[in-house]
Structures are given as C-alpha cells and as structure tokens.
Design an enzyme around this catalytic site. Structure first.
Site, mmCIF file in Angstrom:
data_model
loop_
_atom_site.group_PDB
_atom_site.id
_atom_site.type_symbol
_atom_site.label_atom_id
_atom_site.label_comp_id
_atom_site.label_asym_id
_atom_site.label_seq_id
_atom_site.Cartn_x
_atom_site.Cartn_y
_atom_site.Cartn_z
ATOM 1 N N LYS A 22 0.840 -1.206 0.000
ATOM 2 C CA LYS A 22 0.000 0.000 0.000
ATOM 3 C C LYS A 22 0.877 1.260 0.000
ATOM 4 C CE LYS A 22 -1.495 1.492 4.171
ATOM 5 N NZ LYS A 22 -1.133 2.868 4.534
ATOM 6 N N ASN A 23 1.905 1.279 0.845
ATOM 7 C CA ASN A 23 2.692 2.499 0.998
ATOM 8 C C ASN A 23 3.679 2.741 -0.141
ATOM 9 O OD1 ASN A 23 1.263 3.046 3.273
ATOM 10 N ND2 ASN A 23 2.875 2.490 4.728
ATOM 11 N N CYS A 120 -3.946 12.778 13.752
ATOM 12 C CA CYS A 120 -4.689 11.529 13.585
ATOM 13 C C CYS A 120 -4.491 10.664 14.817
ATOM 14 C CB CYS A 120 -4.293 10.811 12.303
ATOM 15 S SG CYS A 120 -2.812 9.839 12.425
ATOM 16 N N ARG A 125 1.469 14.480 13.442
ATOM 17 C CA ARG A 125 1.842 14.261 12.046
ATOM 18 C C ARG A 125 1.730 15.520 11.161
ATOM 19 N NH1 ARG A 125 -0.599 8.663 10.030
ATOM 20 N NH2 ARG A 125 1.170 8.799 8.624
ATOM 21 N N ASP A 308 5.413 0.489 12.014
ATOM 22 C CA ASP A 308 4.197 -0.162 11.517
ATOM 23 C C ASP A 308 4.091 -1.625 11.952
ATOM 24 O OD1 ASP A 308 3.449 2.176 10.308
ATOM 25 O OD2 ASP A 308 4.061 1.607 8.292
ATOM 26 N N ARG A 400 -8.448 -0.542 5.273
ATOM 27 C CA ARG A 400 -7.677 0.513 4.602
ATOM 28 C C ARG A 400 -6.367 -0.034 4.040
ATOM 29 N NH1 ARG A 400 -6.805 5.948 7.765
ATOM 30 N NH2 ARG A 400 -5.639 6.208 5.833
HETATM 31 N N1 EPU Z 1 7.031 14.598 10.599
HETATM 32 C C1 EPU Z 1 7.129 15.943 10.864
HETATM 33 N N2 EPU Z 1 6.960 16.828 9.827
HETATM 34 C C2 EPU Z 1 6.692 16.416 8.557
HETATM 35 C C3 EPU Z 1 6.606 15.043 8.291
HETATM 36 C C4 EPU Z 1 6.777 14.144 9.330
HETATM 37 O O1 EPU Z 1 7.366 16.336 12.007
HETATM 38 O O2 EPU Z 1 6.549 17.276 7.676
HETATM 39 C C5 EPU Z 1 7.196 13.625 11.686
HETATM 40 C C6 EPU Z 1 5.934 12.802 11.955
HETATM 41 O O3 EPU Z 1 5.019 13.484 12.786
HETATM 42 C C7 EPU Z 1 6.508 11.561 12.578
HETATM 43 C C8 EPU Z 1 7.841 11.384 11.831
HETATM 44 O O4 EPU Z 1 8.169 12.665 11.300
HETATM 45 O O5 EPU Z 1 6.745 11.767 13.937
HETATM 46 C C9 EPU Z 1 7.839 10.371 10.730
HETATM 47 O O6 EPU Z 1 6.712 10.593 9.886
HETATM 48 P P1 EPU Z 1 6.723 10.249 8.330
HETATM 49 O O7 EPU Z 1 6.546 11.505 7.565
HETATM 50 O O8 EPU Z 1 7.886 9.387 8.003
HETATM 51 O O9 EPU Z 1 5.391 9.383 8.192
HETATM 52 P P2 EPU Z 1 4.458 9.388 6.940
HETATM 53 O O10 EPU Z 1 5.272 9.581 5.741
HETATM 54 O O11 EPU Z 1 3.300 10.274 7.172
HETATM 55 C C10 EPU Z 1 4.659 6.841 6.375
HETATM 56 C C11 EPU Z 1 3.715 5.685 6.251
HETATM 57 C C12 EPU Z 1 3.198 5.312 7.627
HETATM 58 C C13 EPU Z 1 4.401 4.922 8.489
HETATM 59 C C14 EPU Z 1 5.399 6.097 8.537
HETATM 60 C C15 EPU Z 1 6.667 5.769 9.292
HETATM 61 C C16 EPU Z 1 2.780 6.023 4.050
HETATM 62 C C17 EPU Z 1 1.606 6.357 3.205
HETATM 63 N N3 EPU Z 1 2.609 6.077 5.376
HETATM 64 O O12 EPU Z 1 3.907 7.894 6.960
HETATM 65 O O13 EPU Z 1 2.360 4.170 7.455
HETATM 66 O O14 EPU Z 1 3.984 4.638 9.800
HETATM 67 O O15 EPU Z 1 5.757 6.474 7.203
HETATM 68 O O16 EPU Z 1 7.298 4.671 8.754
HETATM 69 O O17 EPU Z 1 3.828 5.694 3.533
HETATM 70 C C18 EPU Z 1 0.639 2.698 8.014
HETATM 71 O O18 EPU Z 1 0.804 2.137 6.916
HETATM 72 O O19 EPU Z 1 -0.081 2.186 8.926
HETATM 73 C C19 EPU Z 1 1.282 3.970 8.279
HETATM 74 C C20 EPU Z 1 0.884 4.799 9.241
#
Ligand code: EPU
Length: 434
Positions: A22-23, A120, A125, A308, A400
C-alpha cells in the site's frame, strides 16, 4: 460497519500470498500526475486507501482505469486532462497520504490547493517538512482556511536537508524535484524500500534520480516525463503481520511473494524470541513449537524495526516468557492497542513512549475496537490465540491497508469471519394507539 468474529486456538499452517505494498502504491499513483502519458501500475493492492487515492485523482480530472478479474491488481492512470489541482478536506481527512499529490501538482501544473491533514489517531503528524522543502525548490506557499496553496511557474533545484526523517516527505519532494530546473540534493532522506520503489518508477518515466534507498538522493531535473509500466513491491508490513501471527499461534506458515530482504529487523527479532525463520527467494517460512522468549524492541526508521510492526509485536510479547520493553520513537501516540490488549488479559504498562509488557499471560476473547490500521492488526493477532471468541469492531480501519485479511487467515486455518452490522430489531408497534 463490519465486524470480525474470531475464535482463537488454531495455529496458522500452509501458505499466505502477500499483496503489493500500500505504501509504495500510494506514491506511485501520485507520480502519474507528473506526466500526460498513461502510467500502468501492477500489483496494486485491493484496499480502501487505494480506492480513496483513485477518487482523489479522478476528482482532479485524471482517467483511472481499473483492471478486472485476473488483472484486478492493475491500474492505468492517465493525467492528460488534469483540470483541478486540488485535494479537498473530505478526502485528505480520510487518508493523510493524499498530501503526496502536493509536490507533483506544483511541478506539473504550477499550482496546488491541498487541505492540511490535521492530527490523527497515532500522532500530530504535521507536513511542515514537505512545505519547507517545496519552498527550497522555489514554490510560494500560503495557508488559508485549512488549505495549503502552493505555486511556482517552474520549480528549480535546491538543497534540502530534512530536520527529521520523513517517508512521504522524501517521496513528495523527490517527485517535485524530478521536474524542477537543475539539480536537487536531498539529505537525511528516508531509506524505506517504498522510497526506492518510487524512484525506480520515476526513472522509468525518464527522471534522473540517484541514491534513493540511501540517506542522500540526487535528482537532475528534466523538462518532461513520459508514461511507464511498473510493478509495485510486496507489502513488507502485511508480510510481517502474518509472520508474527504464525509465530504467535505456534504454526508452520510459508509467507509467499514477499521480499525477505525488507524484513531484516523483524526476522532478527523473532529469532531472538526463539522462532525458527527460513528464507528462500521470495518466501519466508515460520515455524514455532515452543513458548516464546521476551525481547525488547525500539522502533526506528528503516532499516530499523518498523513502527508499523510495533502493535503486532506487542501482541506477540504478551505471549512471551519474561518482560519486553517496547519503545515507540516515531509517533507520539501509537499505543492505543495496548489498552485493548489489556482488556483481553495482557499485562502492559504504558510509560510515555515506552510500553512494558509482562508475559506470559493467557488472553481471553472480548469485544474490542480498532483505533487505527496497525492497532487493528495487533488485535486480530491477539484474538487468534485468545481463549473463546473476540468481536472486533470498526474493521474499516483494517480494510484501509490489508487486502481481505480474513480470507487469507482463514485459508491458513484461522477461525475468523466478517459480519455486517446487525440492525437493531424494529420495536413492535404500540398496541391500542389511535
Ligand atoms: N514529521 C514531521 N513533519 C513532517 C513530516 C513528518 O514532524 O513534515 C514527523 C511525523 O510526525 C513523525 C515522523 O516525522 O513523527 C515520521 O513521519 P513520516 O513523515 O515518516 O510518516 P508518513 O510519511 O506520514 C509513512 C507511512 C506510515 C508509516 C510512517 C513511518 C505512508 C503512506 N505512510 O507515513 O504508514 O507509519 O511512514 O514509517 O507511507 C501505516 O501504513 O499504517 C502507516 C501509518
């Protein structure tokens, strides 16, 4: 709203085939925005988040063709006639990954109007790093009425050093930089396999990206990208979920069509717990015939132990002999499952970012609620070893990101069925009322 009814006690035995990630599929679909030619994606998982992204792309004017029957895991996206560079709140609030369209929209259309996602269930996030990165590439960003408005006649290459490692942030900016003028160097990038998979697709589309999968990515911007065909990598988190379920139930399971190399941290941890792991090409065999041993886990960015998988590992830790310390370092509120596991008989104390799990404690079936995708998976796994029946509510969270999880588990011997919401019986009409 559907529910799962699960009766514990059966070991998982046989084979389970893993779907596409998915990701990895979500950013790949967003990448189609970068070209006016069709992008064909294979091994797309049949899960709710993918439907949400299709709706999002269609709302912008994209033509999204779904495969049927044998081709049901293929989708062709044509963004020839994009008219509306907008991601509305109604869609973004149901799926945060919708913000992945921000970079591609500015790069291709010069403008994006994307709702801010808000917090969320697992944490605040923010997307500040996506925004700062786009500014470094020359976009003008304003924020109003809960929306980001980003504009740039043509993005230009720049130097982006992420303060914090972000998976979708790295992906979003990599897509934007692919069409920028000149070179972009991004440092402290996410090294997740999903980032490397996106770069592989973009390079097939004519992008010039080097270093994806390492912490420094170099992108030579090009004027135009073209269509491509790409097969999405297997879902390492889905694979890991079934692997933990097999270890926990004392089964003998072959998890097939996966990529064992992407599962390193998890498989090492399970070996520490006493599980026998055999990898063979595209499959992982899990066998376990004895009581598990406790082992500590601390979540980290890839290649560390994935956040995850933390919830699913906690279910396993409740059945391991000894005390396991589980530390969550990526998200600030990702222990919702702990409280539900306690209701099933687990001994877990949450202390800030750490959960202390005392095992082994027998679990008993209960009515429990899903709070987010991976928390739901943790409860399903726990229910497979609980005595009696567990009723899992709000399984839309699990839909999801897991493709027909109940069918896959049932195929390996689990007792699990999906039931639709029972409507309350109609009250009998009052007697004797005129
Ligand atoms: N963060 C910030 N600012 C930003 C972006 C992120 O502070 O602009 C922080 C977040 O709040 C968090 C950390 O950085 O504390 C890491 O967040 P990241 O951006 O890596 O997460 P994401 O890209 O929103 C993806 C996956 C998540 C997975 C995380 C971590 C996708 C679509 N989602 O989320 O997947 O947990 O990386 O590996 O790729 C899931 O599949 O259940 C899921 C939540």
């Amino acid at each position: 709203m559907d529910k799962f009814v699960i009766r514990g006690g059966n070991p998982l035995v046989g084979n389970i085939r893993i779907s596409g990630a998915k990701n990895a599929a979500l950013p790949a679909m967003a990448a189609a925005i970068l070209t006016d030619e069709p992008v064909i994606l294979e091994n797309i998982p049949d899960v709710r988040d993918i439907q949400t992204e299709r709706n999002l792309l269609v709302s912008m004017g994209a033509e999204v063709e779904l495969g049927y029957g044998r081709a049901s895991h293929r989708t062709t996206i044509s963004c020839r006639n994009l008219v509306n560079p907008e991601a509305a709140y109604e869609l973004v609030k149901t799926m945060r990954a919708s913000t992945l369209v921000l970079g591609p929209l500015v790069a291709r259309m010069g403008r994006a109007h994307v709702s801010l996602p808000g917090g969320c269930a697992i944490g605040a996030r923010p997307i500040d790093l996506h925004i700062q990165g786009l500014e470094k590439l020359g976009a003008t960003i304003t924020q109003q009425h809960g929306y980001i408005e980003a504009a740039a006649e043509r993005l230009r290459g720049g130097h982006i050093a992420f303060d914090k490692i972000t998976v979708t942030g790295t992906e979003d900016l990599m897509m934007a930089a692919a069409l920028a003028e000149g070179e972009t160097v991004m440092e402290n990038c996410a090294r997740e396999p999903e980032v490397a998979d996106l770069a592989a697709l973009l390079n097939k589309m004519g992008a010039k990206i080097e270093g994806a999968g390492t912490s420094t990515i170099r992108i030579q911007g090009v004027d135009k990208l073209h269509g491509a065909r790409h097969r999405i990598i297997p879902d390492r988190i889905e694979a890991g979920t079934f692997i933990i379920a097999a270890a926990l139930t004392g089964g003998d399971l072959n998890v097939t069509n996966c990529e064992p190399k992407h599962l390193g941290a998890l498989l090492e941890k399970l070996e520490e717990c006493g599980v026998t792991v055999t990898t063979n090409g595209e499959s992982v065999r899990i066998t376990n015939g004895h009581r598990l041993k406790a082992a500590d886990v601390s979540t980290e960015e890839y290649p560390g132990f994935p956040t995850d998988m933390q919830a699913q590992y906690m279910a396993l830790a409740t059945q391991a002999e000894g005390t396991s310390f589980i530390t969550e370092n990526i998200f600030e509120n990702r222990f919702m499952h702990a409280h539900e596991l306690v209701r099933m008989g687990a001994s877990i104390k949450v202390e800030g970012s750490r959960a202390v799990v005392h095992g082994y404690t027998p679990l008993s079936g209960a009515a429990v609620q899903c709070s987010d995708l991976r928390a739901s998976a943790s409860l399903v796994i726990a229910a497979l070893v609980a005595e009696g029946e567990t009723i899992l509510d709000r399984v839309y969270h699990i839909d999801r990101g897991y493709e027909r999880i109940e069918e896959k588990l049932r195929g390996a011997g689990a007792q699990i069925k999906r039931i639709g919401e029972m409507l309350p019986k109609k009250a009998p009409a009052p007697v004797g009322v005129a």
